[in-house]
Design a protein around this motif. Structure first.
Motif, PDB file in Angstrom:
ATOM      1  N   GLY A  48       9.530  16.106 -12.601  1.00 17.66           N
ATOM      2  CA  GLY A  48       8.551  15.034 -12.469  1.00 17.66           C
ATOM      3  C   GLY A  48       7.336  15.208 -13.358  1.00 17.66           C
ATOM      4  N   THR A  49       7.248  16.353 -14.029  1.00 17.04           N
ATOM      5  CA  THR A  49       6.078  16.593 -14.870  1.00 17.04           C
ATOM      6  C   THR A  49       6.353  16.330 -16.350  1.00 17.04           C
ATOM      7  OG1 THR A  49       6.606  18.932 -15.125  1.00 17.04           O
ATOM      8  CG2 THR A  49       5.164  18.344 -13.311  1.00 17.04           C
ATOM      9  N   GLY A  50       7.600  16.084 -16.701  1.00 18.68           N
ATOM     10  CA  GLY A  50       7.938  15.860 -18.110  1.00 18.68           C
ATOM     11  C   GLY A  50       7.733  14.404 -18.486  1.00 18.68           C
ATOM     12  N   TYR A  51       7.973  14.121 -19.728  1.00 12.31           N
ATOM     13  CA  TYR A  51       7.725  12.764 -20.200  1.00 12.31           C
ATOM     14  C   TYR A  51       8.991  12.026 -20.604  1.00 12.31           C
ATOM     15  CZ  TYR A  51       2.923  14.301 -20.444  1.00 12.31           C
ATOM     16  OH  TYR A  51       1.699  14.790 -20.134  1.00 12.31           O
ATOM     17  N   SER A  52      10.121  12.707 -20.531  1.00 14.70           N
ATOM     18  CA  SER A  52      11.325  12.093 -21.077  1.00 14.70           C
ATOM     19  C   SER A  52      11.928  11.112 -20.080  1.00 14.70           C
ATOM     20  CB  SER A  52      12.330  13.182 -21.396  1.00 14.70           C
ATOM     21  OG  SER A  52      12.587  13.907 -20.227  1.00 14.70           O
ATOM     22  N   SER A  53      12.921  10.384 -20.535  1.00 16.28           N
ATOM     23  CA  SER A  53      13.605   9.464 -19.645  1.00 16.28           C
ATOM     24  C   SER A  53      14.456  10.272 -18.675  1.00 16.28           C
ATOM     25  CB  SER A  53      14.500   8.535 -20.445  1.00 16.28           C
ATOM     26  OG  SER A  53      15.696   9.213 -20.761  1.00 16.28           O
ATOM     27  N   LEU A  54      14.929   9.596 -17.656  1.00 17.47           N
ATOM     28  CA  LEU A  54      15.712  10.303 -16.646  1.00 17.47           C
ATOM     29  C   LEU A  54      17.175  10.440 -17.031  1.00 17.47           C
ATOM     30  CD1 LEU A  54      14.207   8.683 -13.435  1.00 17.47           C
ATOM     31  CD2 LEU A  54      13.818  10.997 -14.280  1.00 17.47           C
ATOM     32  N   SER A  55      17.526   9.889 -18.202  1.00 21.57           N
ATOM     33  CA  SER A  55      18.958   9.834 -18.540  1.00 21.57           C
ATOM     34  C   SER A  55      19.575  11.221 -18.677  1.00 21.57           C
ATOM     35  CB  SER A  55      19.163   9.037 -19.827  1.00 21.57           C
ATOM     36  OG  SER A  55      18.416   9.649 -20.855  1.00 21.57           O
ATOM     37  N   TYR A  56      18.727  12.219 -18.950  1.00 18.49           N
ATOM     38  CA  TYR A  56      19.294  13.561 -19.104  1.00 18.49           C
ATOM     39  C   TYR A  56      19.913  14.073 -17.804  1.00 18.49           C
ATOM     40  CZ  TYR A  56      15.177  15.448 -16.761  1.00 18.49           C
ATOM     41  OH  TYR A  56      14.214  15.720 -15.844  1.00 18.49           O
ATOM     42  N   LEU A  57      19.499  13.481 -16.690  1.00 18.13           N
ATOM     43  CA  LEU A  57      20.052  13.924 -15.410  1.00 18.13           C
ATOM     44  C   LEU A  57      21.560  13.676 -15.334  1.00 18.13           C
ATOM     45  CD1 LEU A  57      17.303  12.800 -12.876  1.00 18.13           C
ATOM     46  CD2 LEU A  57      17.821  15.127 -13.640  1.00 18.13           C
ATOM     47  N   GLN A  58      22.029  12.624 -16.048  1.00 18.91           N
ATOM     48  CA  GLN A  58      23.468  12.362 -16.068  1.00 18.91           C
ATOM     49  C   GLN A  58      24.170  13.272 -17.054  1.00 18.91           C
ATOM     50  OE1 GLN A  58      23.030   8.355 -17.744  1.00 18.91           O
ATOM     51  NE2 GLN A  58      24.114   7.677 -15.894  1.00 18.91           N
ATOM     52  N   VAL A  59      23.470  13.567 -18.152  1.00 20.58           N
ATOM     53  CA  VAL A  59      24.106  14.279 -19.254  1.00 20.58           C
ATOM     54  C   VAL A  59      24.210  15.767 -18.989  1.00 20.58           C
ATOM     55  CG1 VAL A  59      23.939  14.793 -21.725  1.00 20.58           C
ATOM     56  CG2 VAL A  59      23.181  12.570 -20.851  1.00 20.58           C
TER      57      VAL A  59
END
Ligand code: C2E
Ligand code: CA
Ligand code: CA
Ligand code: CA
Length: 279
Positions: A183-194
């Protein structure tokens, strides 16, 4: 040497010079610390909120300096990362953690698993990192499923397919991976799938203001729901009071970690604490 020291004042401001000196000293000190094995681990228990048991701990490094006493990671880990010294420190930590796990295993401690914080550059050469891990597991008679790696979103962002493939491979043989400071990063959440992830660790900044801040309540609930929807276990860190704990239990969080339960402790102190509270 004094002459050279004076000369540099002509070219740099005094502040820059003292900053540079500080870095040079710190680097020397860190090399000395590596050579003389001055790093130790403290362990903080993770409470399983379903069973009310403790089976795993997070290992947190401290530098046992010969004159300055215990130095917290914030004062040397970022520098060790910049200079690449973190790789050697990381190897020592791995050895200490695995040796400790073997000891716990031999005395039938409830602690079966250790989570290790991993810096980005430690995974720059993933083959090397994982073969080092394999060596330690063999040496101390441990299984891969006794190790969890805590990595940050930031670490994942810069990594190539090879690292991801290696992590997948390691996970298939039991290793688990947690996403730290979630929750502290700035990236999109798409990495959670990858990315191959097992555990989502809600950053303590969300937990800290839980009672005063209703937005944080909503966010924490959403993170727990999302983690579960993605088949991840969710853990909250920085739990300091019962109100926070109750909120997490009521909202189905899987594990909790924080001062309410225990500060990070040396292994022996943790053993005593476990014996007093969980046996
Ligand atoms: P982190 O992985 O996010 O670790 C959580 C930090 O919060 C730890 O600080 C822990 O002592 C502290 N903490 C735990 N419970 C509470 C609580 O209830 N309230 C508050 N206010 N704080 C709590 P610590 O041990 O100083 O570590 C700081 C950071 O240093 C870690 O953050 C991690 O990023 C890094 N670090 C620690 N050990 C290692 C290591 O072995 N390797 C690497 N690469 N980094 C490490
Ligand atoms: Ca961590
Ligand atoms: Ca964290
Ligand atoms: Ca952190």
């Amino acid at each position: 040497a004094k002459e050279a020291g004076r000369n540099t004042y002509r070219f740099y401001t005094e502040e820059m010079n003292s900053h540079a000196l500080h870095r040079i000293r710190l680097e020397e000190e860190l090399r000395y610390a590596i050579e003389h094995k001055e790093f130790i681990l403290f362990y903080q228990p993770k409470l399983d909120l379903t069973s009310n048991d403790i089976h795993s701990v997070e290992a947190l490094i401290r530098w046992q300096h010969r004159t300055k006493g215990l130095i917290p990671p914030i004062e040397f880990i970022p520098f060790a990362e910049e200079t690449g010294l973190i790789n050697e420190i990381g190897e020592q930590i791995l050895d200490i953690a695995c040796k400790q796990l073997q000891q716990w295993q031999q005395k039938s401690s409830p602690v079966e698993k250790i989570a290790l914080n991993i810096s980005s550059c430690q995974l720059d050469k993933p083959e090397q990192f994982f073969s080092g891990l394999e060596d330690r597991l063999n040496r101390y008679g441990l299984r891969r499923d006794q190790i969890k790696l805590e990595i940050t979103e930031h670490l994942l962002m810069g990594k190539d397919d090879n690292v991801i493939a290696q992590l997948h491979h390691q996970r298939q043989s039991g290793l688990s991976v947690a996403i730290d400071d979630f929750g502290t990063g700035y990236s999109s959440l798409s990495y959670l799938q990858v990315f191959p992830l097992d555990e989502l660790k809600i950053d303590q900044s969300f937990i800290r203001n839980l009672s005063e801040n209703s937005k944080n309540k909503t966010l924490v609930q959403a993170i727990i729901t999302m983690g579960h929807a993605l088949n991840m276990s969710v853990i909250a860190e920085g739990v300091e009071n019962q109100e926070q704990m109750d909120f997490l239990i009521d909202n189905g969080c899987d594990q909790a970690q924080g001062y309410l339960l225990s500060k990070p402790l040396p292994a022996e102190a943790l053993d005593n604490w476990l014996a007093d509270n969980f046996c």
